[in-house]
Scaffold this motif. Structure first.
Motif, PDB file in Angstrom:
ATOM      1  N   ALA A  11     -77.662 -15.089 -48.212  1.00 15.22           N
ATOM      2  CA  ALA A  11     -79.130 -15.185 -47.792  1.00 15.22           C
ATOM      3  C   ALA A  11     -79.329 -15.844 -46.272  1.00 15.22           C
ATOM      4  N   VAL A  12     -78.476 -16.978 -46.336  1.00 18.25           N
ATOM      5  CA  VAL A  12     -78.433 -17.727 -44.875  1.00 18.25           C
ATOM      6  C   VAL A  12     -77.831 -17.131 -43.916  1.00 18.25           C
ATOM      7  N   TRP A  13     -76.740 -16.493 -44.218  1.00 21.15           N
ATOM      8  CA  TRP A  13     -76.106 -15.535 -43.182  1.00 21.15           C
ATOM      9  C   TRP A  13     -77.021 -14.315 -42.634  1.00 21.15           C
ATOM     10  N   LEU A  14     -77.887 -13.799 -43.586  1.00 22.33           N
ATOM     11  CA  LEU A  14     -78.740 -12.793 -43.126  1.00 22.33           C
ATOM     12  C   LEU A  14     -79.674 -13.258 -42.265  1.00 22.33           C
ATOM     13  N   ALA A  15     -80.292 -14.245 -42.518  1.00 20.30           N
ATOM     14  CA  ALA A  15     -81.447 -14.913 -41.758  1.00 20.30           C
ATOM     15  C   ALA A  15     -80.783 -15.378 -40.434  1.00 20.30           C
ATOM     16  N   ALA A  16     -79.738 -15.847 -40.281  1.00 20.53           N
ATOM     17  CA  ALA A  16     -78.972 -16.189 -39.073  1.00 20.53           C
ATOM     18  C   ALA A  16     -78.728 -15.075 -38.103  1.00 20.53           C
ATOM     19  N   ALA A  17     -78.264 -14.091 -38.830  1.00 25.52           N
ATOM     20  CA  ALA A  17     -77.847 -12.774 -38.203  1.00 25.52           C
ATOM     21  C   ALA A  17     -79.000 -12.147 -37.643  1.00 25.52           C
ATOM     22  N   GLU A  18     -80.202 -12.311 -38.164  1.00 21.77           N
ATOM     23  CA  GLU A  18     -81.413 -11.665 -37.947  1.00 21.77           C
ATOM     24  C   GLU A  18     -82.019 -12.275 -36.719  1.00 21.77           C
ATOM     25  N   HIS A  19     -81.898 -13.779 -36.883  1.00 22.62           N
ATOM     26  CA  HIS A  19     -82.231 -14.539 -35.386  1.00 22.62           C
ATOM     27  C   HIS A  19     -81.579 -14.426 -34.323  1.00 22.62           C
ATOM     28  N   LEU A  20     -80.417 -14.055 -34.348  1.00 23.15           N
ATOM     29  CA  LEU A  20     -79.535 -13.702 -33.204  1.00 23.15           C
ATOM     30  C   LEU A  20     -79.772 -12.252 -32.867  1.00 23.15           C
ATOM     31  N   ASN A  21     -80.050 -11.495 -33.628  1.00 24.00           N
ATOM     32  CA  ASN A  21     -80.345  -9.981 -33.339  1.00 24.00           C
ATOM     33  C   ASN A  21     -81.878  -9.908 -32.505  1.00 24.00           C
ATOM     34  N   GLY A  22     -82.524 -10.777 -32.920  1.00 28.92           N
ATOM     35  CA  GLY A  22     -84.038 -10.837 -32.113  1.00 28.92           C
ATOM     36  C   GLY A  22     -83.898 -11.546 -30.718  1.00 28.92           C
ATOM     37  N   LEU A  23     -82.705 -12.000 -30.230  1.00 30.84           N
ATOM     38  CA  LEU A  23     -82.711 -12.574 -28.851  1.00 30.84           C
ATOM     39  C   LEU A  23     -82.084 -11.529 -28.096  1.00 30.84           C
ATOM     40  N   LYS A  24     -82.366 -11.838 -26.729  1.00 27.65           N
ATOM     41  CA  LYS A  24     -82.235 -10.760 -25.587  1.00 27.65           C
ATOM     42  C   LYS A  24     -80.530 -10.590 -25.464  1.00 27.65           C
ATOM     43  N   LYS A  25     -79.892 -11.761 -25.435  1.00 32.21           N
ATOM     44  CA  LYS A  25     -78.494 -11.684 -25.445  1.00 32.21           C
ATOM     45  C   LYS A  25     -77.628 -11.784 -26.870  1.00 32.21           C
ATOM     46  N   SER A  26     -78.437 -11.666 -27.816  1.00 28.71           N
ATOM     47  CA  SER A  26     -77.579 -11.776 -29.326  1.00 28.71           C
ATOM     48  C   SER A  26     -76.803 -13.368 -29.584  1.00 28.71           C
ATOM     49  N   GLU A  27     -77.399 -14.257 -28.735  1.00 33.81           N
ATOM     50  CA  GLU A  27     -76.570 -15.564 -28.799  1.00 33.81           C
ATOM     51  C   GLU A  27     -77.362 -16.570 -28.753  1.00 33.81           C
ATOM     52  N   ASP A  28     -77.201 -17.926 -29.316  1.00 37.92           N
ATOM     53  CA  ASP A  28     -77.900 -19.107 -29.137  1.00 37.92           C
ATOM     54  C   ASP A  28     -77.015 -20.236 -29.281  1.00 37.92           C
ATOM     55  N   PHE A  29     -77.340 -21.332 -28.690  1.00 38.07           N
ATOM     56  CA  PHE A  29     -76.823 -22.716 -28.988  1.00 38.07           C
ATOM     57  C   PHE A  29     -77.425 -23.407 -30.027  1.00 38.07           C
ATOM     58  N   ASP A  30     -76.487 -24.309 -30.702  1.00 31.27           N
ATOM     59  CA  ASP A  30     -76.893 -25.209 -31.458  1.00 31.27           C
ATOM     60  C   ASP A  30     -77.815 -24.688 -32.802  1.00 31.27           C
ATOM     61  N   VAL A  31     -77.145 -23.638 -33.290  1.00 34.20           N
ATOM     62  CA  VAL A  31     -78.001 -22.937 -34.698  1.00 34.20           C
ATOM     63  C   VAL A  31     -77.484 -23.810 -35.968  1.00 34.20           C
ATOM     64  N   ILE A  32     -78.332 -24.371 -36.398  1.00 36.48           N
ATOM     65  CA  ILE A  32     -78.149 -25.060 -37.732  1.00 36.48           C
ATOM     66  C   ILE A  32     -78.266 -24.360 -38.983  1.00 36.48           C
ATOM     67  N   LEU A  33     -77.368 -24.080 -39.748  1.00 35.13           N
ATOM     68  CA  LEU A  33     -77.624 -23.418 -41.085  1.00 35.13           C
ATOM     69  C   LEU A  33     -77.382 -24.707 -42.200  1.00 35.13           C
ATOM     70  N   HIS A  34     -78.136 -24.527 -43.233  1.00 33.69           N
ATOM     71  CA  HIS A  34     -78.141 -25.639 -44.205  1.00 33.69           C
ATOM     72  C   HIS A  34     -78.481 -24.564 -45.629  1.00 33.69           C
ATOM     73  N   ILE A  35     -77.596 -24.521 -46.321  1.00 35.17           N
ATOM     74  CA  ILE A  35     -77.406 -23.602 -47.556  1.00 35.17           C
ATOM     75  C   ILE A  35     -77.281 -24.749 -48.892  1.00 35.17           C
ATOM     76  N   ALA A  36     -78.514 -24.503 -49.726  1.00 33.58           N
ATOM     77  CA  ALA A  36     -78.682 -25.395 -50.701  1.00 33.58           C
ATOM     78  C   ALA A  36     -77.506 -25.491 -51.799  1.00 33.58           C
ATOM     79  N   GLN A  37     -77.170 -24.289 -52.110  1.00 33.87           N
ATOM     80  CA  GLN A  37     -76.286 -23.846 -53.101  1.00 33.87           C
ATOM     81  C   GLN A  37     -75.358 -22.903 -52.810  1.00 33.87           C
ATOM     82  N   PRO A  38     -74.179 -23.587 -51.959  1.00 33.28           N
ATOM     83  CA  PRO A  38     -73.082 -22.663 -51.324  1.00 33.28           C
ATOM     84  C   PRO A  38     -72.229 -21.844 -52.194  1.00 33.28           C
ATOM     85  N   THR A  39     -71.981 -22.303 -53.673  1.00 34.03           N
ATOM     86  CA  THR A  39     -71.118 -21.657 -54.446  1.00 34.03           C
ATOM     87  C   THR A  39     -71.843 -20.427 -55.463  1.00 34.03           C
TER      88      THR A  39
END
Length: 269
Positions: A11-39
């Protein structure tokens, strides 16, 4: 800069990919991902995982499990247990690296299991980490200090002795901070450069497996996973070797298909 929080790795991967996809160059600095239940994986998470995995393999890239194994060799742990992982496996991994054209494959796992101290003596960082976590747990259980102070420790992945001369091809995972608090093993991983299509989901799975290993062996629970991608890119593959290749349109279509999986589940509920 963006903070993206969610319950599970897909779920976090998808949200992060959508964030980058919405940017002009599809890249960003300092993207922080927080997964509550990683397993933890829901049915929808598993479908997204499989969708991404099939995409990567069909485009000539490593699948998610293969990427995850470069961080923590879960297959070896299941086969030979902790003794096999700490004992003969690092040398087997070195032999595998020498035989492969991409000699850096598995270098994270090797650095987590074998490093040299200031005097040049080889030691096992993960083994020492587990010993410290177990001692910390006994201390708190014995003295009943309420919440107590978290145990903090780190595993350094970047090695200036071997990595300082590389402009490219060095370890993207540079630092791993581990904390134990309230009976949970918490991770914070820093990536100097992060490819969100061909690597991110596999990285999250691998880090979650490493968390599980430490928590399981120490009799603790798996806590949250936080990843700091100091530079994040919605990549189109490397175009060579196991990096695969795809277009931005194909990456966007993958993201859209994965979003549909979650949206259908939400509508059904």
């Amino acid at each position: 800069m963006e903070l993206i929080k969610g319950e599970t790795s897909p779920a976090v991967w998808l949200a992060a990919a959508e964030h980058l996809n919405g940017l002009k160059k599809s890249e960003d600095f300092d993207v922080i991902l927080h997964i509550a239940q990683p397993t933890v994986f829901s049915i929808e998470d598993r479908r997204v995982h499989d969708e991404v995995d099939a995409f990567l393999k069909s485009h000539g890239a490593f699948g998610i499990h293969t990427v995850a194994e470069t961080i923590f060799p879960f297959d070896e742990y299941q086969r030979a247990g902790k003794a096999g992982l700490f004992g003969p496996f690092p040398e087997k991994l070195k032999a595998i690296q020498k035989a492969r054209s991409d000699g850096n494959w598995g270098s994270y796992a090797y650095r987590i299991l074998r490093q040299r101290d200031a005097k040049g003596k080889i030691f096992n960082p993960l083994q020492y980490m587990l010993i410290k976590i177990k001692k910390h747990g006994k201390y708190r259980a014995s003295f009943e200090l309420g919440p107590g102070s978290p145990m903090e420790d780190e595993i350094q992945i970047y090695d200036p002795a071997t990595d300082r001369g590389r402009l490219y091809g060095g370890p993207c995972l540079s630092h791993l901070s581990i904390k134990v608090h309230d009976g949970q093993v918490r991770f914070n991983a820093t990536y100097r450069s992060h490819y969100y299509v061909r690597r991110l989901l596999g990285n999250l799975v691998g880090l979650g497996r490493l968390q599980f290993f430490l928590a399981h062996e120490a009799g603790l629970k798996v806590g949250p996973l936080t990843v700091n991608s100091t530079f994040a890119r919605l990549d189109t593959g490397s175009g060579e070797g196991s990096g695969g290749h795809w277009t931005k349109a194909e990456a966007k279509a993958l993201i859209d298909r994965c979003r549909v999986i979650y949206d259908k589940s939400a509508l059904a509920a």
